[in-house]
Design a protein around this motif. Structure first.
Motif, PDB file in Angstrom:
ATOM      1  N   GLN A 145       0.813  -1.217   0.000  1.00 42.66           N
ATOM      2  CA  GLN A 145       0.000   0.000   0.000  1.00 42.66           C
ATOM      3  C   GLN A 145       0.850   1.273   0.000  1.00 42.66           C
ATOM      4  OE1 GLN A 145      -2.777  -0.907   3.160  1.00 42.66           O
ATOM      5  NE2 GLN A 145      -3.615  -2.586   1.953  1.00 42.66           N
ATOM      6  N   THR A 146       2.050   1.202   0.632  1.00 42.96           N
ATOM      7  CA  THR A 146       2.904   2.405   0.667  1.00 42.96           C
ATOM      8  C   THR A 146       4.025   2.320  -0.371  1.00 42.96           C
ATOM      9  OG1 THR A 146       4.412   1.408   2.260  1.00 42.96           O
ATOM     10  CG2 THR A 146       2.553   2.676   3.157  1.00 42.96           C
ATOM     11  N   GLY A 147       4.227   1.122  -0.909  1.00 47.34           N
ATOM     12  CA  GLY A 147       5.313   0.950  -1.884  1.00 47.34           C
ATOM     13  C   GLY A 147       6.685   0.953  -1.238  1.00 47.34           C
ATOM     14  N   ALA A 148       6.724   0.783   0.073  1.00 48.61           N
ATOM     15  CA  ALA A 148       8.024   0.783   0.755  1.00 48.61           C
ATOM     16  C   ALA A 148       8.125  -0.433   1.691  1.00 48.61           C
ATOM     17  CB  ALA A 148       8.186   2.063   1.562  1.00 48.61           C
ATOM     18  N   PRO A 149       9.249  -1.137   1.675  1.00 50.63           N
ATOM     19  CA  PRO A 149      10.377  -0.919   0.780  1.00 50.63           C
ATOM     20  C   PRO A 149      10.034  -1.281  -0.667  1.00 50.63           C
ATOM     21  CG  PRO A 149      10.723  -2.895   2.133  1.00 50.63           C
ATOM     22  CD  PRO A 149       9.451  -2.287   2.577  1.00 50.63           C
ATOM     23  N   ALA A 150      10.735  -0.633  -1.606  1.00 43.90           N
ATOM     24  CA  ALA A 150      10.439  -0.832  -3.028  1.00 43.90           C
ATOM     25  C   ALA A 150      11.131  -2.085  -3.548  1.00 43.90           C
ATOM     26  CB  ALA A 150      10.881   0.397  -3.811  1.00 43.90           C
ATOM     27  N   GLN A 151      10.785  -3.202  -2.956  1.00 45.43           N
ATOM     28  CA  GLN A 151      11.351  -4.479  -3.413  1.00 45.43           C
ATOM     29  C   GLN A 151      10.360  -5.597  -3.089  1.00 45.43           C
ATOM     30  OE1 GLN A 151      14.944  -4.320  -1.098  1.00 45.43           O
ATOM     31  NE2 GLN A 151      14.028  -5.296   0.686  1.00 45.43           N
ATOM     32  N   PRO A 152      10.428  -6.711  -3.831  1.00 46.04           N
ATOM     33  CA  PRO A 152       9.466  -7.797  -3.585  1.00 46.04           C
ATOM     34  C   PRO A 152       9.643  -8.438  -2.207  1.00 46.04           C
ATOM     35  CG  PRO A 152      10.567  -8.042  -5.714  1.00 46.04           C
ATOM     36  CD  PRO A 152      11.326  -6.997  -4.953  1.00 46.04           C
ATOM     37  N   ILE A 153       8.550  -9.010  -1.711  1.00 44.73           N
ATOM     38  CA  ILE A 153       8.545  -9.729  -0.424  1.00 44.73           C
ATOM     39  C   ILE A 153       9.136 -11.121  -0.655  1.00 44.73           C
ATOM     40  CG2 ILE A 153       6.996 -10.706   1.336  1.00 44.73           C
ATOM     41  CD1 ILE A 153       5.008  -8.406   0.544  1.00 44.73           C
ATOM     42  N   THR A 154       9.985 -11.571   0.261  1.00 44.55           N
ATOM     43  CA  THR A 154      10.600 -12.902   0.110  1.00 44.55           C
ATOM     44  C   THR A 154      10.009 -13.870   1.134  1.00 44.55           C
ATOM     45  OG1 THR A 154      12.407 -12.201   1.555  1.00 44.55           O
ATOM     46  CG2 THR A 154      12.777 -12.022  -0.813  1.00 44.55           C
ATOM     47  N   VAL A 155       9.637 -15.029   0.650  1.00 42.61           N
ATOM     48  CA  VAL A 155       9.033 -16.051   1.522  1.00 42.61           C
ATOM     49  C   VAL A 155       9.731 -17.382   1.261  1.00 42.61           C
ATOM     50  CG1 VAL A 155       6.874 -17.160   2.216  1.00 42.61           C
ATOM     51  CG2 VAL A 155       6.812 -14.862   1.216  1.00 42.61           C
ATOM     52  N   LEU A 156      10.145 -18.052   2.329  1.00 42.67           N
ATOM     53  CA  LEU A 156      10.734 -19.392   2.201  1.00 42.67           C
ATOM     54  C   LEU A 156      10.068 -20.313   3.211  1.00 42.67           C
ATOM     55  CD1 LEU A 156      14.502 -18.499   1.672  1.00 42.67           C
ATOM     56  CD2 LEU A 156      13.064 -19.790   0.083  1.00 42.67           C
ATOM     57  N   THR A 157      10.027 -21.582   2.896  1.00 37.07           N
ATOM     58  CA  THR A 157       9.383 -22.529   3.813  1.00 37.07           C
ATOM     59  C   THR A 157      10.408 -23.087   4.809  1.00 37.07           C
ATOM     60  OG1 THR A 157       9.801 -24.479   2.441  1.00 37.07           O
ATOM     61  CG2 THR A 157       7.786 -23.229   1.982  1.00 37.07           C
ATOM     62  N   ALA A 158       9.884 -23.637   5.907  1.00 34.54           N
ATOM     63  CA  ALA A 158      10.728 -24.322   6.896  1.00 34.54           C
ATOM     64  C   ALA A 158       9.896 -25.435   7.510  1.00 34.54           C
ATOM     65  CB  ALA A 158      11.206 -23.345   7.955  1.00 34.54           C
ATOM     66  N   TRP A 159      10.570 -26.454   8.048  1.00 32.32           N
ATOM     67  CA  TRP A 159       9.854 -27.604   8.604  1.00 32.32           C
ATOM     68  C   TRP A 159      10.425 -28.058   9.944  1.00 32.32           C
ATOM     69  CZ3 TRP A 159      12.683 -27.282   4.182  1.00 32.32           C
ATOM     70  CH2 TRP A 159      13.926 -27.904   4.183  1.00 32.32           C
ATOM     71  N   ASP A 160      11.572 -27.491  10.337  1.00 32.92           N
ATOM     72  CA  ASP A 160      12.150 -27.845  11.638  1.00 32.92           C
ATOM     73  C   ASP A 160      12.989 -26.665  12.136  1.00 32.92           C
ATOM     74  OD1 ASP A 160      14.434 -27.913  10.119  1.00 32.92           O
ATOM     75  OD2 ASP A 160      14.833 -30.039  10.399  1.00 32.92           O
ATOM     76  N   VAL A 161      13.627 -26.836  13.292  1.00 31.04           N
ATOM     77  CA  VAL A 161      14.334 -25.687  13.861  1.00 31.04           C
ATOM     78  C   VAL A 161      15.490 -25.249  12.959  1.00 31.04           C
ATOM     79  CG1 VAL A 161      15.880 -27.062  15.362  1.00 31.04           C
ATOM     80  CG2 VAL A 161      15.323 -24.711  15.986  1.00 31.04           C
ATOM     81  N   MET A 162      16.198 -26.213  12.377  1.00 33.17           N
ATOM     82  CA  MET A 162      17.378 -25.870  11.574  1.00 33.17           C
ATOM     83  C   MET A 162      16.986 -25.095  10.306  1.00 33.17           C
ATOM     84  SD  MET A 162      20.470 -28.497  10.903  1.00 33.17           S
ATOM     85  CE  MET A 162      19.914 -29.807  11.940  1.00 33.17           C
ATOM     86  N   SER A 163      15.974 -25.609   9.591  1.00 30.16           N
ATOM     87  CA  SER A 163      15.557 -24.903   8.363  1.00 30.16           C
ATOM     88  C   SER A 163      14.973 -23.538   8.736  1.00 30.16           C
ATOM     89  CB  SER A 163      14.564 -25.741   7.561  1.00 30.16           C
ATOM     90  OG  SER A 163      13.462 -26.114   8.350  1.00 30.16           O
TER      91      SER A 163
END
Ligand code: KIV
Length: 262
Positions: A13-31
């Motif tokens: 909505q604000t365009g900030a920060p002007a970069q894509p959102i990064t999402v990664l999956t995890a399945w345990d404490v280490m990941s």
């Protein structure tokens, strides 16, 4: 500063920060520690862990109890990213009450900050509306929704016909209306993802949906080259499976030859 649902909403909505959102999956404490340390904005305990970590062929057998064990472990490893947890198949579709109960467990017991659920038809939209009313942030998921694999007949690209594309766009709009704070768009044509991203005020997170989404998600086991198989749209950044086999082989060789322990 730790990432919040509000920050993800304001991102677009604000365009900030002007970069894509990064999402990664995890399945345990280490990941969880690895992707959090890498700076992912959102860590998703996706139900893909049924396949990645538990060895099932689909996500369908995953139970709420399985998910709680994994989500609690990930929680112990994640300090900065927003923690989103998938609701397992049939933990929420059966009734609004079941959905509230399962989501409550993810927030209360596992420390999730939001839940993700699949689909955008009327029944799901009503569930999203009620969860949001009770203060439970929801990430939607449309396009290829793996919990409907039996209906799709395989992990196939969705939204290829005009009718399908119209339906997926309407579902995304309805999820936004119901209060979802973001939506995963999985394995749909780039142009459709672009149209959805344009039509919505909430961020779209793409996986196999092209460059026009507001963020991107991949399954971490694919990114690291740990999984035995990767979908065609995944990018593999390391070859950890091969390296791990070689390291384990080296250990066996050295023990057998008397080289280790020295
Ligand atoms: O389960 C999962 O990992 C997911 C992502 C692929 C978006 O839903």
């Amino acid at each position: 500063m730790a990432v919040s649902v509000d920050r993800i909403l304001r991102w677009k909505q604000t365009g900030a920060p002007a970069q894509p959102i990064t999402v990664l999956t995890a399945w345990d404490v280490m990941s969880g520690q690895i992707v959090d340390q890498a700076g992912a904005d959102i860590v998703l305990v996706g139900d893909s862990l049924a396949m990645v970590a538990l060895g099932y062929d689909t996500t369908l057998p995953l139970t709420t109890e399985d998910m709680l064990i994994c989500a609690k472990a990930v929680r112990r490893g994640v300090k900065n990213a927003l923690l989103v947890v998938d609701l397992p198949f049939l933990s929420y579709q059966t009734s609004v009450e079941d959905a509230i109960r399962a989501s409550g467990q993810m927030l209360k017991e596992a420390g999730a900050q939001a839940v993700k659920l699949e689909g955008g038809h009327e029944g799901v939209v009503e569930i999203v509306r009620r969860l949001v009313q009770w203060g439970i942030p929801v990430m939607g998921h449309v396009g290829l929704t793996p919990q409907s694999i039996n209906q799709f007949g395989g992990f196939r690209k969705q939204g290829k016909t005009e009718a399908e594309a119209d339906r997926i766009l309407s579902e995304a709009k309805a999820l936004e209306q119901a209060g979802a704070f973001s939506i995963v768009l999985e394995h749909i044509p780039t142009e459709l993802a672009r149209d959805i991203a344009k039509a919505l005020r909430i961020p779209t997170i793409g996986i196999g949906a092209g460059v026009h989404c507001d963020g991107q998600v991949l399954v971490t086991a694919d990114v690291l080259g740990l999984s035995a198989w990767q979908p065609p749209f995944a990018k593999v950044y390391a070859n950890l499976r091969q390296q791990a086999v070689e390291a384990a082989q080296q250990f066996c060789t050295e023990v057998r030859s008397g080289q280790y322990p020295a």
